[in-house]
Write a protein that holds these residues in place. Structure first.
Motif, PDB file in Angstrom:
ATOM      1  N   ALA A  54      59.457  62.600  73.920  1.00 51.18           N
ATOM      2  CA  ALA A  54      60.314  61.398  73.478  1.00 51.18           C
ATOM      3  C   ALA A  54      60.185  61.167  71.819  1.00 51.18           C
ATOM      4  O   ALA A  54      61.125  60.984  71.183  1.00 51.18           O
ATOM      5  CB  ALA A  54      60.178  60.125  74.240  1.00 51.18           C
ATOM      6  N   MET A  55      58.953  61.240  71.304  1.00 51.84           N
ATOM      7  CA  MET A  55      58.665  61.130  69.981  1.00 51.84           C
ATOM      8  C   MET A  55      59.390  62.279  69.248  1.00 51.84           C
ATOM      9  O   MET A  55      59.997  62.193  68.070  1.00 51.84           O
ATOM     10  CB  MET A  55      57.301  60.925  69.583  1.00 51.84           C
ATOM     11  CG  MET A  55      56.690  59.882  70.277  1.00 51.84           C
ATOM     12  SD  MET A  55      54.945  59.358  69.696  1.00 51.84           S
ATOM     13  CE  MET A  55      54.139  60.805  70.299  1.00 51.84           C
ATOM     14  N   ASP A  56      59.249  63.573  69.732  1.00 56.72           N
ATOM     15  CA  ASP A  56      60.096  64.944  69.184  1.00 56.72           C
ATOM     16  C   ASP A  56      61.340  64.710  69.156  1.00 56.72           C
ATOM     17  O   ASP A  56      61.921  64.965  67.854  1.00 56.72           O
ATOM     18  CB  ASP A  56      59.544  65.976  69.994  1.00 56.72           C
ATOM     19  CG  ASP A  56      58.083  66.490  69.747  1.00 56.72           C
ATOM     20  OD1 ASP A  56      57.563  65.965  68.785  1.00 56.72           O
ATOM     21  OD2 ASP A  56      57.601  67.122  70.486  1.00 56.72           O
ATOM     22  N   ALA A  57      61.933  63.965  70.209  1.00 58.85           N
ATOM     23  CA  ALA A  57      63.469  63.889  70.265  1.00 58.85           C
ATOM     24  C   ALA A  57      63.805  62.738  69.367  1.00 58.85           C
ATOM     25  O   ALA A  57      64.909  63.015  68.569  1.00 58.85           O
ATOM     26  CB  ALA A  57      64.024  63.582  71.650  1.00 58.85           C
ATOM     27  N   ARG A  58      63.112  61.716  68.989  1.00 55.24           N
ATOM     28  CA  ARG A  58      63.555  60.897  68.199  1.00 55.24           C
ATOM     29  C   ARG A  58      63.448  61.361  66.672  1.00 55.24           C
ATOM     30  O   ARG A  58      64.512  60.785  65.856  1.00 55.24           O
ATOM     31  CB  ARG A  58      62.539  59.493  68.190  1.00 55.24           C
ATOM     32  CG  ARG A  58      62.838  58.497  67.345  1.00 55.24           C
ATOM     33  CD  ARG A  58      62.069  57.194  67.471  1.00 55.24           C
ATOM     34  NE  ARG A  58      62.248  56.674  68.964  1.00 55.24           N
ATOM     35  CZ  ARG A  58      63.278  55.734  69.188  1.00 55.24           C
ATOM     36  NH1 ARG A  58      64.127  55.571  68.058  1.00 55.24           N
ATOM     37  NH2 ARG A  58      63.627  55.357  70.123  1.00 55.24           N
ATOM     38  N   ARG A  59      62.343  62.060  66.357  1.00 57.33           N
ATOM     39  CA  ARG A  59      62.621  62.611  65.179  1.00 57.33           C
ATOM     40  C   ARG A  59      63.548  63.724  64.750  1.00 57.33           C
ATOM     41  O   ARG A  59      64.068  63.408  63.746  1.00 57.33           O
ATOM     42  CB  ARG A  59      61.212  63.402  64.995  1.00 57.33           C
ATOM     43  CG  ARG A  59      60.000  62.549  64.640  1.00 57.33           C
ATOM     44  CD  ARG A  59      58.604  63.401  64.358  1.00 57.33           C
ATOM     45  NE  ARG A  59      58.085  64.133  65.418  1.00 57.33           N
ATOM     46  CZ  ARG A  59      57.015  63.529  66.076  1.00 57.33           C
ATOM     47  NH1 ARG A  59      56.678  62.458  65.843  1.00 57.33           N
ATOM     48  NH2 ARG A  59      56.537  64.081  67.181  1.00 57.33           N
ATOM     49  N   VAL A  60      64.085  64.173  65.601  1.00 58.44           N
ATOM     50  CA  VAL A  60      65.199  65.142  65.616  1.00 58.44           C
ATOM     51  C   VAL A  60      66.434  64.387  65.244  1.00 58.44           C
ATOM     52  O   VAL A  60      67.199  64.562  64.414  1.00 58.44           O
ATOM     53  CB  VAL A  60      65.375  66.269  66.674  1.00 58.44           C
ATOM     54  CG1 VAL A  60      66.640  66.797  66.534  1.00 58.44           C
ATOM     55  CG2 VAL A  60      64.210  67.022  66.594  1.00 58.44           C
TER      56      VAL A  60
END
Length: 367
Positions: A54-60
Motif C-alpha cells: 500500500a505504501m509503495d502504491a501511494r508513492r507511485v
C-alpha cells in the motif's frame, strides 16, 4: 475517460496507471486492503496487498500526481476467496484463488463500486489485450507469451470487459516495463513479483488448512480399493501429488504412485501410477463466455484448452451438453483436478472458461 487504476504496489500496476495518465485519462488510484491483520508485511516475493505494498502504491500515485485511496475489501475477500478456498479443499477439489479473486474482487466488487462512482473503466497491470471483433469486444493473449495473463482473466464476462483497461498488453517484455518504471523514478522498478497464495505467504498450504479445518485420520487406497497407507486429513492432498504420501505398501512394479482422487465424504485418498493421471475429458457446469458466446455451443467446435496459468494450450473439442461445458483434448492432459479452471481459446482469443467439476481418466482401472 475516468479511470480507476487498481494499484497493487507492484511494478506492473504502477506503469499501467502511469500510461493511463499519459493517455490523457482522468485517473484515480486505489489499493485494495484484503487483510485486516494490521502487521501484515511482505516477505520478499511472498504475499501481496500488504502494508508495504500500500505504501509503495501511494508513492507511485504521489509521483503521478493523482488522487489515491485505500479501500477495505477484506470482508468480501474473506467470504469470496478465502472461505471458498477452504470449502473447495474440504470438498476434495483443488481451487485457484487467483481466478476467484479476479472474478469476485477485482472485476466484480471493485468494478461495481467504480461504476457506481461514475468511473468508465478499471485499469490493471495484467498482460492481456482487448480487441474489437466482428461480434464485440474480445480478450486476447498478450504479446509477451511468457508473461501472458489471459488465463487468469478468462472468468471475465462481456460486460466486465467493456469496462476494463489493460495498458500493458502490447508490451513485448516485462523487462521493458521495469525499465520504464525506473526511467519514471518509481521505487518499485526492481521490486520482485509476488507468487504463491497471497493469504498463505509462508507457502505452507497443508499447515494453513490444518489450522482451519483440523485433522482427521483416514486411509490411502490403491485403484482396486486396497489400503496402502494412512493420512491425517484428505483435504491436505491434491490430484497429481507425489510427495508426502507416507505409503506403507510399495507398488508391485516399484514405481512411484500419485494422488488420483480425493474423496472427502469417506476421508480417503486414492493413489496409482503416473499413467493414470492422464485425463481424456473434463467438464464443468459453472462456465462463462469472455465476450460473445459461440454461435452454437451445443455443436462441437475446435479450440485450445489450458488448465493452468503457465501450461501450454492443448488442441481440443468443446461442446455444451446437459448444462456442462465438456472439453475433450486431442491428447490426454495430466494431473487435472476438479476445482481447477479450464480456459478455452480460439488461437489467441479467450472464448470462455469453466471450473472443472469432473474428469474422465484416459486409462481405465486395471490397465
Amino acid at each position: 475517460m475516468r479511470i480507476l487504476a487498481a494499484m497493487s504496489g507492484g511494478v506492473d500496476s504502477a506503469v499501467a496507471a502511469a500510461r493511463a495518465v499519459d493517455a490523457g485519462h482522468e485517473v484515480v488510484g486505489v489499493h485494495l486492503a484484503l487483510s485486516r491483520a494490521g502487521g501484515t508485511l511482505r516477505t520478499g516475493s511472498r504475499g501481496c496487498c500488504t502494508i508495504e505494498d500500500a505504501m509503495d502504491a501511494r508513492r507511485v500515485a504521489d509521483k503521478l500526481g493523482i488522487p489515491f485511496y485505500v479501500w477495505d475489501f477484506s470482508e468480501r475477500f474473506r467470504d469470496d476467496v478465502i472461505d471458498d478456498f477452504v470449502a473447495e479443499y474440504q470438498a476434495g477439489r483443488t481451487p485457484n484463488p487467483c481466478m476467484r479473486c479476479n472474478e469476485k474482487i477485482k472485476f466484480a466488487a471493485l468494478l461495481e463500486r467504480a461504476l457506481e462512482l461514475g468511473f468508465d473503466a478499471v485499469c490493471t497491470g495484467h498482460y492481456a489485450i482487448l480487441r474489437d471483433g466482428e461480434r464485440g469486444l474480445e480478450l486476447h493473449r498478450s504479446s509477451e507469451e511468457a508473461k501472458d495473463q489471459s488465463y487468469v482473466l478468462g472468468v471475465l464476462t462481456a460486460e466486465q470487459l467493456a469496462h476494463t483497461y489493460f495498458p500493458l498488453g502490447e508490451t513485448p517484455s516485462k523487462a521493458l516495463v521495469r525499465a520504464e518504471a525506473e526511467a519514471r523514478g518509481f521505487t518499485v522498478a526492481k521490486k520482485p513479483d509476488s507468487y504463491d497464495i497471497c493469504f498463505i505467504p509462508d507457502g505452507d498450504t497443508r499447515g494453513w488448512l490444518a489450522d482451519k479445518v483440523g485433522t482427521a485420520p483416514g486411509e490411502i487406497l490403491d485403484r482396486e480399493g486396497a489400503v496402502v497407507g494412512s493420512h491425517d486429513g484428505a483435504h491436505a492432498f491434491t490430484v497429481g501429488q507425489r510427495k508426502g504420501l507416507r505409503l506403507g505398501v510399495p507398488a508391485p512394479d516399484g514405481k512411484p504412485r500419485f494422488v488420483l482422487e480425493v474423496r472427502p465424504v469417506t476421508n480417503t485418498v486414492v493413489v496409482g501410477p503416473k499413467e493414470a493421471l492422464a485425463i481424456g475429458e473434463l467438464a464443468g457446469g459453472r462456465f462463462t463466455w469472455a465476450g460473445a458466446a459461440p454461435l452454437d455451443a451445443t455443436t462441437p467446435f475446435r479450440c485450445d484448452v489450458q488448465v493452468r496459468a503457465h501450461a501450454d494450450p492443448v488442441p481440443a473439442v468443446a461442446v455444451v451438453r446437459d448444462g456442462e461445458l465438456v472439453v475433450t483434448p486431442d491428447d490426454p492432459l495430466h494431473g487435472v483436478a476438479p476445482g481447477q479452471t479450464a480456459v478455452i481459446y480460439d488461437h489467441t482469443r479467450v472464448i470462455g472458461q469453466c471450473t472443472i467439476d469432473r474428469t474422465v481418466s484416459a486409462v481405465p482401472a486395471g490397465v
